[in-house]
Design a protein around this motif. Sequence first.
Motif, PDB file in Angstrom:
ATOM      1  N   HIS A   1       0.847  -1.188   0.000  1.00 23.58           N
ATOM      2  CA  HIS A   1       0.000   0.000   0.000  1.00 23.58           C
ATOM      3  C   HIS A   1       0.887   1.243   0.000  1.00 23.58           C
ATOM      4  O   HIS A   1       2.063   1.197   0.367  1.00 23.58           O
ATOM      5  CB  HIS A   1      -0.919   0.003   1.219  1.00 23.58           C
ATOM      6  CG  HIS A   1      -1.775  -1.214   1.327  1.00 23.58           C
ATOM      7  ND1 HIS A   1      -2.767  -1.522   0.420  1.00 23.58           N
ATOM      8  CD2 HIS A   1      -1.784  -2.228   2.232  1.00 23.58           C
ATOM      9  CE1 HIS A   1      -3.356  -2.654   0.757  1.00 23.58           C
ATOM     10  NE2 HIS A   1      -2.770  -3.110   1.856  1.00 23.58           N
ATOM     11  N   ASN A   2       0.302   2.355  -0.378  1.00 18.66           N
ATOM     12  CA  ASN A   2       1.062   3.587  -0.481  1.00 18.66           C
ATOM     13  C   ASN A   2       1.454   4.114   0.895  1.00 18.66           C
ATOM     14  O   ASN A   2       0.769   3.885   1.897  1.00 18.66           O
ATOM     15  CB  ASN A   2       0.261   4.632  -1.261  1.00 18.66           C
ATOM     16  CG  ASN A   2       0.108   4.236  -2.709  1.00 18.66           C
ATOM     17  OD1 ASN A   2       1.090   3.928  -3.379  1.00 18.66           O
ATOM     18  ND2 ASN A   2      -1.123   4.226  -3.206  1.00 18.66           N
ATOM     19  N   PHE A   3       2.580   4.813   0.915  1.00 17.28           N
ATOM     20  CA  PHE A   3       3.194   5.289   2.155  1.00 17.28           C
ATOM     21  C   PHE A   3       3.082   6.804   2.185  1.00 17.28           C
ATOM     22  O   PHE A   3       3.790   7.510   1.462  1.00 17.28           O
ATOM     23  CB  PHE A   3       4.654   4.838   2.194  1.00 17.28           C
ATOM     24  CG  PHE A   3       5.358   5.137   3.479  1.00 17.28           C
ATOM     25  CD1 PHE A   3       5.007   4.478   4.657  1.00 17.28           C
ATOM     26  CD2 PHE A   3       6.401   6.054   3.524  1.00 17.28           C
ATOM     27  CE1 PHE A   3       5.686   4.736   5.848  1.00 17.28           C
ATOM     28  CE2 PHE A   3       7.085   6.318   4.700  1.00 17.28           C
ATOM     29  CZ  PHE A   3       6.719   5.660   5.873  1.00 17.28           C
ATOM     30  N   ILE A   4       2.162   7.318   3.011  1.00 17.41           N
ATOM     31  CA  ILE A   4       1.879   8.748   3.079  1.00 17.41           C
ATOM     32  C   ILE A   4       1.922   9.189   4.529  1.00 17.41           C
ATOM     33  O   ILE A   4       1.238   8.605   5.387  1.00 17.41           O
ATOM     34  CB  ILE A   4       0.490   9.069   2.484  1.00 17.41           C
ATOM     35  CG1 ILE A   4       0.381   8.572   1.037  1.00 17.41           C
ATOM     36  CG2 ILE A   4       0.208  10.574   2.551  1.00 17.41           C
ATOM     37  CD1 ILE A   4      -1.013   8.692   0.450  1.00 17.41           C
ATOM     38  N   ASP A   5       2.716  10.203   4.817  1.00 18.95           N
ATOM     39  CA  ASP A   5       2.773  10.780   6.158  1.00 18.95           C
ATOM     40  C   ASP A   5       3.114   9.717   7.208  1.00 18.95           C
ATOM     41  O   ASP A   5       2.514   9.656   8.274  1.00 18.95           O
ATOM     42  CB  ASP A   5       1.438  11.448   6.484  1.00 18.95           C
ATOM     43  CG  ASP A   5       1.595  12.660   7.398  1.00 18.95           C
ATOM     44  OD1 ASP A   5       2.742  13.088   7.618  1.00 18.95           O
ATOM     45  OD2 ASP A   5       0.575  13.166   7.898  1.00 18.95           O
ATOM     46  N   ALA A   6       4.093   8.846   6.859  1.00 20.83           N
ATOM     47  CA  ALA A   6       4.631   7.811   7.752  1.00 20.83           C
ATOM     48  C   ALA A   6       3.670   6.649   7.989  1.00 20.83           C
ATOM     49  O   ALA A   6       3.893   5.840   8.884  1.00 20.83           O
ATOM     50  CB  ALA A   6       5.063   8.405   9.091  1.00 20.83           C
TER      51      ALA A   6
ATOM     52  N   VAL B   1       1.688  15.300  -1.176  1.00 22.04           N
ATOM     53  CA  VAL B   1       2.403  16.570  -1.341  1.00 22.04           C
ATOM     54  C   VAL B   1       2.084  17.512  -0.183  1.00 22.04           C
ATOM     55  O   VAL B   1       2.976  18.192   0.348  1.00 22.04           O
ATOM     56  CB  VAL B   1       2.056  17.224  -2.690  1.00 22.04           C
ATOM     57  CG1 VAL B   1       2.765  18.577  -2.819  1.00 22.04           C
ATOM     58  CG2 VAL B   1       2.459  16.323  -3.854  1.00 22.04           C
ATOM     59  N   ASP B   2       0.825  17.541   0.217  1.00 22.85           N
ATOM     60  CA  ASP B   2       0.445  18.400   1.345  1.00 22.85           C
ATOM     61  C   ASP B   2       1.194  17.985   2.619  1.00 22.85           C
ATOM     62  O   ASP B   2       1.660  18.839   3.387  1.00 22.85           O
ATOM     63  CB  ASP B   2      -1.059  18.331   1.578  1.00 22.85           C
ATOM     64  CG  ASP B   2      -1.858  19.014   0.466  1.00 22.85           C
ATOM     65  OD1 ASP B   2      -1.258  19.797  -0.296  1.00 22.85           O
ATOM     66  OD2 ASP B   2      -3.070  18.750   0.363  1.00 22.85           O
ATOM     67  N   ALA B   3       1.303  16.669   2.844  1.00 16.55           N
ATOM     68  CA  ALA B   3       2.029  16.182   4.028  1.00 16.55           C
ATOM     69  C   ALA B   3       3.502  16.555   3.952  1.00 16.55           C
ATOM     70  O   ALA B   3       4.105  16.970   4.957  1.00 16.55           O
ATOM     71  CB  ALA B   3       1.862  14.670   4.146  1.00 16.55           C
TER      72      ALA B   3
ATOM     73  N   THR C   1      11.771  17.883   1.595  1.00 14.95           N
ATOM     74  CA  THR C   1      11.026  16.654   1.806  1.00 14.95           C
ATOM     75  C   THR C   1      10.657  16.093   0.436  1.00 14.95           C
ATOM     76  O   THR C   1      10.753  16.795  -0.579  1.00 14.95           O
ATOM     77  CB  THR C   1       9.765  16.895   2.645  1.00 14.95           C
ATOM     78  OG1 THR C   1       8.982  17.930   2.033  1.00 14.95           O
ATOM     79  CG2 THR C   1      10.139  17.305   4.056  1.00 14.95           C
ATOM     80  N   VAL C   2      10.241  14.820   0.387  1.00 10.46           N
ATOM     81  CA  VAL C   2      10.105  14.162  -0.914  1.00 10.46           C
ATOM     82  C   VAL C   2       8.796  13.382  -1.028  1.00 10.46           C
ATOM     83  O   VAL C   2       8.271  12.870  -0.041  1.00 10.46           O
ATOM     84  CB  VAL C   2      11.289  13.192  -1.180  1.00 10.46           C
ATOM     85  CG1 VAL C   2      12.601  13.943  -1.221  1.00 10.46           C
ATOM     86  CG2 VAL C   2      11.334  12.083  -0.143  1.00 10.46           C
TER      87      VAL C   2
ATOM     88  N   VAL D   1       8.116  13.447   5.853  1.00 12.50           N
ATOM     89  CA  VAL D   1       9.406  13.773   5.234  1.00 12.50           C
ATOM     90  C   VAL D   1       9.650  12.920   3.989  1.00 12.50           C
ATOM     91  O   VAL D   1      10.150  13.404   2.971  1.00 12.50           O
ATOM     92  CB  VAL D   1      10.543  13.611   6.258  1.00 12.50           C
ATOM     93  CG1 VAL D   1      11.910  13.667   5.589  1.00 12.50           C
ATOM     94  CG2 VAL D   1      10.447  14.701   7.321  1.00 12.50           C
ATOM     95  N   VAL D   2       9.287  11.637   4.046  1.00 13.10           N
ATOM     96  CA  VAL D   2       9.413  10.736   2.896  1.00 13.10           C
ATOM     97  C   VAL D   2       8.051  10.095   2.639  1.00 13.10           C
ATOM     98  O   VAL D   2       7.483   9.468   3.543  1.00 13.10           O
ATOM     99  CB  VAL D   2      10.468   9.643   3.135  1.00 13.10           C
ATOM    100  CG1 VAL D   2      10.484   8.652   1.967  1.00 13.10           C
ATOM    101  CG2 VAL D   2      11.846  10.262   3.318  1.00 13.10           C
TER     102      VAL D   2
END
Length: 474
Positions: free
Chosen positions: A5-10, A47-49, A169-170, A198-199
């Motif tokens: 699954h996608n990794f967003i905001d840790a 991107v917002d995160a 950040t990326v 951050v990632v």
Amino acid sequence: MRTEHNFIDARFVDAPDQPRLSVFDPATGAPVGSVSAASHAQATAAVDAAAKAQKAWAKLPSIARGQYLRRLADALEACADDIGAALASESGKAPQEARNEALYAAEITRYHAEWARRIEGEVIPSDTPDETLLLQREPIGVVACLIPFNYPVYTLLRKVAPALIAGNTVVVRPSNNTPLSAFAIARAVQQAQLPEGVVNILAMQHDVAATLCSHPAVGMITLTGSVRAGRTVLDYCKANIAKPSLELGGKTPAIIEADADLEAAASAIVASKTTHCGQLCTAIERVYVQASVHQRFLELLREKFAAVRIGNRAEDASYMGPLISASAREDVHAKVQRAVAAGARIEAGGVMPEGPGHFYPATLLSDCRQDMEIVQEETFGPVLPVLAYETLDDALAMANDHQFGLSSVLYTEHYRNAMKVANAIEAGELYVNRTPADPYQGYHAGWKRSGLGGDDGKHGMLEFTQTRLVVLKF
């Protein structure tokens, strides 16, 4: 079978209403996993995160960011077995080779951590006596990192590590051919306890990638890919005047002088052409041989090309593995057929193999001309055209008569010839008496259509910064 699954905001986040992207082993054609395809809303959320996290990340002392990178490097090493297993299953690489790529990614992460105390500005004299000019290096903000399929673990950290140490950040988009290893890296990010946002790592289709790259908060887009993909990124950059950094196509020429160690040169060139089935942007793609040794060198190449065995590297690491996809193999074979139709002669290989997997034999072509497609266009496969030349000036003219200028190679024992080529070759790199390897303390940057900007070393890290001039009157 891996399900990612996608990794967003840790956090790992599913996209239940989105299709899943299937991932296949190119050596067998068998499915090895699937990943969530990010939605437009998830790309925006990532991107917002990243934008929210960037303000606090940039305010950290750079030495603190370096400590996080060292923790990430340690986590990459601890997760190397898992990252390597994922990479081997989706890329056709040998398991140990894939694990080594994870370890190499850890090393480049440590290298960039060392820049924590070395990102320097400048003090510039003013034209007036009571004034000083201060030029500061600052982060850009959010960086979109677009990762290729061929070395997806190493390239991901090659972009992410310098971006982070500089205070950015990326949001990472891995190749849809090789996304499984990216999410194994995401688990290393979690293990290293990098701050939230951050990632971020997301798999996505092209329309969602457009949403990612066109987001107003994205200040830079870095891509390793094709010229066509580079043009698409430049279109994305136009929307918000984002900074592009592009490593694009390559067509590395190798010039073989008569005084070269022919045996060593032939062995190195065959290794360059057959490593990862020739799917390297700096793999040698055309060879120019001085006429007096042309026939002897061709015989050496023919013997070595004929000895290359193709097969599943999970079973035997001495095999040359597969191309990444069926379409990639069809494209390579079509170029060989067109070369033969134009007058080239097959010295080895050139026959589409039967059976499962996207294998293609090591293929050597003689009687080639400079104007042939096989000499002018990137093949990205195990196919090598050979041409003869009379003088070094002739070789330089042919090597430079090209749209690409990423890397180049010269084999000679004569220092005057080495210096002549070093000062005249139209490429970002020249390797003398060896084949390309991209040392991460160097600078990997292309000329012409091979790209804009570059990776590695001090200059690659500085790509992820922008400047602020402070005019201080006292």
